[in-house]
Design a protein around this motif. Structure first.
Motif, PDB file in Angstrom:
ATOM      1  N   ILE A 102       4.346   3.398   6.650  1.00 36.33           N
ATOM      2  CA  ILE A 102       5.597   2.709   6.315  1.00 36.33           C
ATOM      3  C   ILE A 102       6.020   3.035   4.891  1.00 36.33           C
ATOM      4  CG2 ILE A 102       6.616   0.444   5.854  1.00 36.33           C
ATOM      5  CD1 ILE A 102       5.067  -0.617   8.266  1.00 36.33           C
ATOM      6  N   LYS A 103       5.079   2.977   3.960  1.00 37.36           N
ATOM      7  CA  LYS A 103       5.405   3.266   2.558  1.00 37.36           C
ATOM      8  C   LYS A 103       5.902   4.690   2.386  1.00 37.36           C
ATOM      9  CE  LYS A 103       2.033  -0.127   0.951  1.00 37.36           C
ATOM     10  NZ  LYS A 103       0.692  -0.320   0.361  1.00 37.36           N
ATOM     11  N   ALA A 104       5.266   5.633   3.100  1.00 36.18           N
ATOM     12  CA  ALA A 104       5.687   7.029   3.003  1.00 36.18           C
ATOM     13  C   ALA A 104       7.112   7.200   3.529  1.00 36.18           C
ATOM     14  CB  ALA A 104       4.716   7.925   3.775  1.00 36.18           C
ATOM     15  N   GLN A 105       7.409   6.561   4.657  1.00 39.24           N
ATOM     16  CA  GLN A 105       8.758   6.668   5.214  1.00 39.24           C
ATOM     17  C   GLN A 105       9.786   5.988   4.314  1.00 39.24           C
ATOM     18  OE1 GLN A 105       9.297   5.709   9.346  1.00 39.24           O
ATOM     19  NE2 GLN A 105       7.354   6.621   9.975  1.00 39.24           N
ATOM     20  N   VAL A 106       9.423   4.848   3.750  1.00 41.76           N
ATOM     21  CA  VAL A 106      10.337   4.135   2.853  1.00 41.76           C
ATOM     22  C   VAL A 106      10.619   4.973   1.608  1.00 41.76           C
ATOM     23  CG1 VAL A 106      10.581   2.128   1.340  1.00 41.76           C
ATOM     24  CG2 VAL A 106       9.770   1.830   3.689  1.00 41.76           C
ATOM     25  N   ASP A 107       9.568   5.586   1.044  1.00 43.70           N
ATOM     26  CA  ASP A 107       9.768   6.450  -0.120  1.00 43.70           C
ATOM     27  C   ASP A 107      10.739   7.578   0.195  1.00 43.70           C
ATOM     28  OD1 ASP A 107       8.103   4.979  -1.704  1.00 43.70           O
ATOM     29  OD2 ASP A 107       6.375   6.308  -1.514  1.00 43.70           O
ATOM     30  N   ASP A 143      10.285  -4.737   6.134  1.00 38.10           N
ATOM     31  CA  ASP A 143      10.127  -6.028   6.809  1.00 38.10           C
ATOM     32  C   ASP A 143       8.901  -6.053   7.715  1.00 38.10           C
ATOM     33  OD1 ASP A 143      12.339  -7.041   5.561  1.00 38.10           O
ATOM     34  OD2 ASP A 143      13.711  -6.649   7.232  1.00 38.10           O
ATOM     35  N   GLU A 144       8.376  -4.873   8.066  1.00 39.18           N
ATOM     36  CA  GLU A 144       7.181  -4.805   8.909  1.00 39.18           C
ATOM     37  C   GLU A 144       5.897  -5.010   8.103  1.00 39.18           C
ATOM     38  OE1 GLU A 144       7.034  -1.382  11.417  1.00 39.18           O
ATOM     39  OE2 GLU A 144       9.199  -1.359  11.774  1.00 39.18           O
ATOM     40  N   LEU A 145       5.987  -4.940   6.788  1.00 38.41           N
ATOM     41  CA  LEU A 145       4.817  -5.146   5.942  1.00 38.41           C
ATOM     42  C   LEU A 145       4.547  -6.638   5.753  1.00 38.41           C
ATOM     43  CD1 LEU A 145       5.520  -2.552   3.087  1.00 38.41           C
ATOM     44  CD2 LEU A 145       3.946  -2.276   5.006  1.00 38.41           C
ATOM     45  N   THR A 146       3.309  -6.956   5.523  1.00 35.99           N
ATOM     46  CA  THR A 146       2.977  -8.332   5.167  1.00 35.99           C
ATOM     47  C   THR A 146       3.462  -8.584   3.739  1.00 35.99           C
ATOM     48  OG1 THR A 146       0.821  -7.752   4.233  1.00 35.99           O
ATOM     49  CG2 THR A 146       0.909  -8.194   6.610  1.00 35.99           C
ATOM     50  N   ALA A 147       3.472  -9.858   3.363  1.00 35.43           N
ATOM     51  CA  ALA A 147       3.923 -10.204   2.014  1.00 35.43           C
ATOM     52  C   ALA A 147       3.054  -9.528   0.958  1.00 35.43           C
ATOM     53  CB  ALA A 147       3.900 -11.718   1.833  1.00 35.43           C
ATOM     54  N   GLU A 148       1.760  -9.479   1.194  1.00 29.70           N
ATOM     55  CA  GLU A 148       0.845  -8.859   0.233  1.00 29.70           C
ATOM     56  C   GLU A 148       1.081  -7.355   0.144  1.00 29.70           C
ATOM     57  OE1 GLU A 148      -3.990  -8.427  -0.589  1.00 29.70           O
ATOM     58  OE2 GLU A 148      -3.243  -9.612   1.110  1.00 29.70           O
ATOM     59  N   GLU A 149       1.253  -6.712   1.311  1.00 30.59           N
ATOM     60  CA  GLU A 149       1.510  -5.267   1.331  1.00 30.59           C
ATOM     61  C   GLU A 149       2.816  -4.939   0.629  1.00 30.59           C
ATOM     62  OE1 GLU A 149      -0.738  -4.302   5.601  1.00 30.59           O
ATOM     63  OE2 GLU A 149       1.425  -4.710   5.509  1.00 30.59           O
ATOM     64  N   ARG A 150       3.812  -5.768   0.850  1.00 24.01           N
ATOM     65  CA  ARG A 150       5.115  -5.508   0.227  1.00 24.01           C
ATOM     66  C   ARG A 150       5.044  -5.713  -1.277  1.00 24.01           C
ATOM     67  NH1 ARG A 150      11.020  -6.677   2.709  1.00 24.01           N
ATOM     68  NH2 ARG A 150      12.225  -5.960   0.928  1.00 24.01           N
ATOM     69  N   ASP A 151       4.296  -6.716  -1.712  1.00 27.37           N
ATOM     70  CA  ASP A 151       4.138  -6.943  -3.149  1.00 27.37           C
ATOM     71  C   ASP A 151       3.480  -5.741  -3.813  1.00 27.37           C
ATOM     72  OD1 ASP A 151       5.315  -9.395  -3.065  1.00 27.37           O
ATOM     73  OD2 ASP A 151       3.443 -10.537  -3.029  1.00 27.37           O
ATOM     74  N   ARG A 152       2.480  -5.160  -3.127  1.00 26.73           N
ATOM     75  CA  ARG A 152       1.820  -3.979  -3.688  1.00 26.73           C
ATOM     76  C   ARG A 152       2.801  -2.816  -3.774  1.00 26.73           C
ATOM     77  NH1 ARG A 152      -2.827  -5.488  -0.595  1.00 26.73           N
ATOM     78  NH2 ARG A 152      -2.240  -4.004   1.041  1.00 26.73           N
ATOM     79  N   TYR A 153       3.621  -2.667  -2.745  1.00 24.82           N
ATOM     80  CA  TYR A 153       4.607  -1.590  -2.748  1.00 24.82           C
ATOM     81  C   TYR A 153       5.634  -1.788  -3.856  1.00 24.82           C
ATOM     82  CZ  TYR A 153       8.289   1.581  -1.318  1.00 24.82           C
ATOM     83  OH  TYR A 153       9.234   2.575  -1.317  1.00 24.82           O
ATOM     84  N   GLU A 154       6.143  -3.003  -3.969  1.00 23.96           N
ATOM     85  CA  GLU A 154       7.138  -3.283  -4.994  1.00 23.96           C
ATOM     86  C   GLU A 154       6.553  -3.104  -6.385  1.00 23.96           C
ATOM     87  OE1 GLU A 154      10.150  -3.704  -4.405  1.00 23.96           O
ATOM     88  OE2 GLU A 154      10.269  -4.273  -2.292  1.00 23.96           O
ATOM     89  N   GLY A 155       5.266  -3.420  -6.534  1.00 20.85           N
ATOM     90  CA  GLY A 155       4.615  -3.324  -7.834  1.00 20.85           C
ATOM     91  C   GLY A 155       4.552  -1.915  -8.362  1.00 20.85           C
ATOM     92  N   ARG A 156       4.444  -0.935  -7.462  1.00 24.10           N
ATOM     93  CA  ARG A 156       4.381   0.446  -7.931  1.00 24.10           C
ATOM     94  C   ARG A 156       5.740   1.116  -7.898  1.00 24.10           C
ATOM     95  NH1 ARG A 156       4.367   4.212  -3.804  1.00 24.10           N
ATOM     96  NH2 ARG A 156       4.049   3.405  -1.721  1.00 24.10           N
ATOM     97  N   GLY A 157       6.789   0.366  -7.519  1.00 24.18           N
ATOM     98  CA  GLY A 157       8.129   0.914  -7.584  1.00 24.18           C
ATOM     99  C   GLY A 157       8.479   1.821  -6.442  1.00 24.18           C
ATOM    100  N   GLY A 158       7.590   1.940  -5.442  1.00 19.88           N
ATOM    101  CA  GLY A 158       7.889   2.781  -4.300  1.00 19.88           C
ATOM    102  C   GLY A 158       8.016   4.236  -4.672  1.00 19.88           C
ATOM    103  N   THR A 159       7.266   4.669  -5.662  1.00 16.85           N
ATOM    104  CA  THR A 159       7.422   6.038  -6.142  1.00 16.85           C
ATOM    105  C   THR A 159       6.183   6.881  -5.920  1.00 16.85           C
ATOM    106  OG1 THR A 159       6.810   5.178  -8.305  1.00 16.85           O
ATOM    107  CG2 THR A 159       9.133   5.524  -7.910  1.00 16.85           C
ATOM    108  N   GLY A 160       5.170   6.325  -5.324  1.00 15.49           N
ATOM    109  CA  GLY A 160       4.048   7.149  -4.939  1.00 15.49           C
ATOM    110  C   GLY A 160       2.816   6.992  -5.791  1.00 15.49           C
TER     111      GLY A 160
END
Length: 358
Positions: free
Chosen positions: A54-59, A203-220
């Motif tokens: 999911i993170k790879a596709q979102v990026d 929206d398919e990520l859990t709250a914790e997974e999304r927080d981790r993604y948002e924390g790194r800015g979605g940049t890899g």
């Protein structure tokens, strides 16, 4: 006989077989229903994407949206230029038309005066005049008036030609503006579609997974920064800017930390990536162009090993992202929708080049 009639009454009616067009229609509907059922079944049983997928596709989607954003920004600049040019042409055509109407009115006055006084042949007027010398003087005035009339007519013809040219250029600019607006609409649709797809995946990520993604800015790469804590109190690097203008640009960038990313925005309350760098250097008295792929040609190119605070750092092969270097391997940038301007390491994205505004 009665029993036979009763048997016929209770016999099960035979099913009617469809033939011809009716048969083909029924068969098509049956196959369509079966296909729908087949498509629905496996879709419900498909395995859920992993958080990493999911993170790879979102990026990827956000990178595509950012490319479309820069194309939108470029198209908007051209649309604004076309609109300004069209307005200028229309204003000049209006001014010249007003002048033309004045010249026409003057010409009409001359023609009216000649009509009222020009009923007799000049020789007859001279013969009948009680004071020939007065007549000859008036005739000279009339001749000069005739020369002015000819000049007025020639001027009117020139103005008509100029106005026709202005209107033709205005029509061309209007066509260009219409095309630019259509281009803007296409890029806007692409941006919204990509961002919408990314949001549905997130929206398919859990709250914790999304927080981790948002924390790194979605940049890899993890930058260790929480956007909620990326405020204007972020400590500054120790590297010195090469000049006062670069120092002012860096100061502006630090002041923008925490402001939201909005595609197409140039401040002061929100920014996209190139909008932030443009605003930062504008605060330093330097006018940068609007897009990443034009900003990279501003000033002079510098090697990564020569980076100094204030330099513009660019990323991805398509030059679709930019930040402002602040020293210590860090930059300030506006990452993507859903995030805020933040401090981040330069090596969190594929480096494409750097430029130092002059």
């Amino acid at each position: 006989m009665a029993a036979h009639r009763n048997h016929r009454i209770h016999r099960k009616p035979r099913q009617r077989l469809f033939t011809g067009q009716a048969g083909r229609t029924a068969a098509t509907l049956a196959l369509a229903g079966a296909a729908t059922a087949t498509a629905t079944g496996p879709a419900q049983g498909e395995p859920r994407l992993t958080p990493a997928q999911i993170k790879a596709q979102v990026d990827t989607l956000y990178a595509q949206a950012e490319t479309a954003t820069e194309q939108y920004n470029g198209a908007k600049v051209k649309a604004d230029e076309a609109r300004a040019s069209l307005t200028e042409l229309r204003d000049e055509a209006a001014r010249r038309t007003d002048g033309l109407n004045t010249s026409r009115a003057e010409l009409g006055s001359i023609a009216t005066a000649q009509y009222r006084s020009g009923g007799l042949d000049p020789a007859v007027q001279l013969a009948l005049s009680s004071r020939p010398e007065d007549y000859l003087e008036q005739a000279g005035v009339a001749e000069r008036a005739g020369s002015r009339q000819a000049a007025t007519v020639a001027g009117i013809r020139r103005e008509l030609s100029r106005i026709a040219g202005l209107r033709s250029r205005a029509d061309t600019q209007l066509a260009d503006l219409t095309a630019r607006r259509a281009e803007l609409a296409r890029h806007k649709s692409t941006i919204q579609r990509k961002i919408g797809s990314a949001q549905r995946l997130l929206d398919e990520l859990t709250a914790e997974e999304r927080d981790r993604y948002e924390g790194r800015g979605g940049t890899g790469r993890q930058d260790g920064g929480d956007p909620a804590r990326a405020d204007r109190g972020t400590p500054r690097g120790t590297a010195a800017a090469p000049n006062a203008r670069a120092e002012a640009a860096v100061a502006f960038a630090y002041g923008a930390i925490g402001k939201p990313y909005v595609w197409g925005a140039t401040g002061p309350g929100s920014f996209d990536c190139s909008g932030l760098t443009q605003a930062a250097w504008r605060a330093a008295g330097v006018a940068l162009p609007r897009t990443t792929y034009t900003q990279i040609n501003t000033g002079r190119r510098v090697a990564r090993s020569e980076l100094a605070p204030g330099d513009l750092v660019f990323f991805y092969s398509g030059i679709s992202h930019v930040g402002i270097y602040v020293g210590g391997g860090q930059m300030i940038h506006a990452p993507r929708p859903g995030t805020a301007v933040r401090l981040a390491p330069v090596d969190e994205m594929p480096f494409a080049g750097a430029a130092r505004p002059l």
